[in-house]
Design an enzyme around this catalytic site. Structure first.
Site, mmCIF file in Angstrom:
data_model
loop_
_atom_site.group_PDB
_atom_site.id
_atom_site.type_symbol
_atom_site.label_atom_id
_atom_site.label_comp_id
_atom_site.label_asym_id
_atom_site.label_seq_id
_atom_site.Cartn_x
_atom_site.Cartn_y
_atom_site.Cartn_z
ATOM 1 N N GLY A 247 -2.826 -7.245 2.112
ATOM 2 C CA GLY A 247 -3.311 -6.145 1.288
ATOM 3 C C GLY A 247 -4.167 -5.096 1.962
ATOM 4 O O GLY A 247 -4.520 -4.093 1.337
ATOM 5 N N GLU A 288 -2.177 -12.879 5.123
ATOM 6 C CA GLU A 288 -0.750 -12.528 5.112
ATOM 7 C C GLU A 288 -0.561 -11.019 5.211
ATOM 8 O O GLU A 288 -0.104 -10.383 4.264
ATOM 9 C CB GLU A 288 -0.120 -13.025 3.806
ATOM 10 N N PRO A 289 -0.925 -10.428 6.340
ATOM 11 C CA PRO A 289 -0.793 -8.978 6.447
ATOM 12 C C PRO A 289 0.649 -8.543 6.622
ATOM 13 O O PRO A 289 1.416 -9.176 7.356
ATOM 14 C CB PRO A 289 -1.594 -8.661 7.717
ATOM 15 N N GLY A 290 1.034 -7.487 5.936
ATOM 16 C CA GLY A 290 2.369 -6.914 6.120
ATOM 17 C C GLY A 290 2.216 -5.456 6.530
ATOM 18 O O GLY A 290 2.357 -5.086 7.700
ATOM 19 N N ARG A 291 1.822 -4.640 5.529
ATOM 20 C CA ARG A 291 1.664 -3.203 5.734
ATOM 21 C C ARG A 291 0.802 -2.872 6.968
ATOM 22 O O ARG A 291 1.155 -2.009 7.776
ATOM 23 C CB ARG A 291 0.980 -2.629 4.486
ATOM 24 N N ARG A 328 9.411 4.603 -1.912
ATOM 25 C CA ARG A 328 8.005 4.514 -2.339
ATOM 26 C C ARG A 328 7.474 5.754 -3.060
ATOM 27 O O ARG A 328 6.761 5.618 -4.066
ATOM 28 C CB ARG A 328 7.105 4.141 -1.153
ATOM 29 N N CYS A 359 21.128 11.848 -5.646
ATOM 30 C CA CYS A 359 21.354 12.535 -6.918
ATOM 31 C C CYS A 359 20.361 12.118 -7.986
ATOM 32 O O CYS A 359 20.732 11.479 -8.989
ATOM 33 C CB CYS A 359 22.794 12.300 -7.362
ATOM 34 N N GLU A 360 19.128 12.405 -7.747
ATOM 35 C CA GLU A 360 18.021 12.158 -8.674
ATOM 36 C C GLU A 360 17.027 13.288 -8.467
ATOM 37 O O GLU A 360 16.634 13.548 -7.327
ATOM 38 C CB GLU A 360 17.282 10.858 -8.309
#
Ligand SMILES: Cc1ncc(COP(=O)(O)O)c(C=O)c1O
Length: 439
Positions: A247, A288-291, A328, A359-360
């Site tokens: 986090g 538990e680092p990811g980012r 994101r 196409c959004e």
């Protein structure tokens, strides 16, 4: 925000890992995910060194959901980190890459019976159990297989980390974990201790993502310690492991100031030592680092395909990627910074909107971002896209997913090939591919 090896010449040409981004775009095409090897390794080393200062030494398990592929698994193993996986697919990737299953945490609020069996068969280090149903299912399957399942229970400590609603998980009203406040966490401990095939090793709580303050991490550790103390008093149970999740925030636009990991851990050490009951061992801290490992190591290169001015003077810069490679901004209004390659600092920037190709109408990558004189054919670099971009990518509109390359000391390694149109249709079956379900 930028990879550690970022360089820019006076003519505005940008290189990463000693490789000009123009060369990368020409050789590998765009959109292209580029990861800087040194930045990833530095971030892993920071975690390793900071956690090694704890008594007993803590351990970082990289959260594969941020970005995972075979070579990434190999890098995580090389740097001595564990791996947090959340699905059979992530576990399969890890095992294919030869990762030691003992160093794997098997996470996720839904693990099917097949996935639990796969995890038990492989011998994963810990199952992080999220519900009473999962606990019962795991106990039953372990019994059928004649195994014992090592378990951490995922708790929700009621901590409100100041981040976006969709990436906040520690509050009581969350789909994740057992609430400490509503008694369900106590029931989970009771059941885990009574279950014959469950070996309860400790507790886990992940309170959210992109957190830019130290206090919530300390409050999380405090809540886990208080819960542990209560169980020590009630039943003599004391955890070997306390996993405080991931986090830690990163710089996306340059305005963010992430807290210092070493400082957070010093505060946590103090409370661990104080709150461990006499005669009990201080629990090992896992993170538990990811980012914070991969986000700033990564950039996405795009080519500008159209520049449009609409009524009112707003300028849209349309690129050859968008929500298929970076969901994101559309999913939770994530903000990024961007630069154009080869535009010197002296070129006056104007605020433009960078639109994707999908196409959004919501496929807008950046709003009001200052770019210097964008022109068709320019290479646009979006910074800090290493986390939750490739791993969340889709083939919406049947647009193939970009390749991933890694740069280091002037050299490039290919980590994931670019998908082709043939890959997008690979699993399609013809209209008459019917088969009787009774056959
Ligand atoms: C249980 C758990 N651990 C670790 C992480 C990684 O978080 P981050 O990438 O913010 O470090 C997440 C992210 O959602 C998570 O849910």
């Amino acid at each position: 925000m930028r990879p550690d090896t970022f360089q820019q010449t006076s003519s505005g040409h940008i290189s990463i890992g000693g490789v000009p981004v123009s060369t990368l775009a020409e050789k590998f095409g765009t959109p292209l995910y580029v990861l800087d090897y040194d930045t990833m390794v530095h971030r892993m080393q920071e975690y390793r060194n900071a956690l090694a200062q704890l008594q007993p030494a803590g351990w970082a398990c990289y959260a594969g959901k941020a970005f995972l592929c075979r070579a990434m698994v190999e890098l995580v193993a090389q740097e001595g980190l564990g791996l947090d996986v959340v699905s059979g697919g992530e576990l399969y990737t890890a095992l294919q890459a030869g990762f030691d299953p003992k160093n794997i945490l098997f996470h996720g609020n839904v693990k099917t019976a097949a996935e639990l069996r796969f995890g038990l068969e492989a011998g994963v280090g810990q199952f992080v159990v999220d519900s009473l149903d999962e606990l019962d299912r795991l106990n039953r399957i372990a019994d059928e297989m004649g195994r014992t399942a090592p378990v951490l229970l995922r708790l929700t400590p009621g901590i409100d980390a100041h981040t976006h609603d969709f990436i906040r998980t520690g509050q009581f009203d969350s789909k994740f974990g057992f609430g400490i406040g509503d008694g369900i966490a106590d029931e989970a401990v009771r059941r885990a201790l009574a279950a014959e095939r469950i070996q309860l090793n400790g507790f886990h709580a992940h309170i959210g993502s992109q957190i830019l303050e130290g206090d919530p991490f300390v409050a999380n550790a405090e809540a886990l310690m208080a819960f542990s103390q209560r169980w020590h008093q009630m039943a003599g149970f004391w955890p070997r492991i306390l996993d405080i999740g991931g986090g830690l925030g990163v710089r996306y636009t340059g305005g963010e100031e992430p807290p210092q990991l070493a400082h957070i851990l010093r505060r946590i050490q103090g409370l661990l030592t104080e709150a461990t009951p006499p005669g009990a061992a201080v629990p090992k801290i896992l993170m538990e680092p990811g980012r914070s490992i991969v986000a700033e190591a990564g950039v996405t290169l795009y080519t500008v395909e159209a520049v449009k001015t609409v009524v009112g003077g707003k300028v849209y810069v349309a690129v050859d990627g968008g929500m298929g490679d970076n969901i994101r901004p559309a999913l939770y209004q994530a903000q990024y910074a961007a630069s154009l390659d080869g535009k010197p600092e002296s070129t006056p920037p104007s605020a433009v909107t960078v639109a994707g190709r999908y196409c959004e109408s919501g496929d807008i990558l950046l709003s009001g971002v200052p770019l210097a004189d964008p022109q068709v054919g320019d290479r646009l670099i979006v910074w800090a896209t290493g986390a939750y971009n490739y791993s969340m990518a889709s083939t919406y509109n049947r647009v193939p997913r970009p390749a991933v390359v890694v740069v280091r000391d002037g050299e490039v390694s290919r980590w994931v090939e670019r998908e082709r149109w043939e890959d997008v249709t690979r699993l399609d079956l013809p209209l008459n591919a019917r088969k009787s379900v009774n056959a």
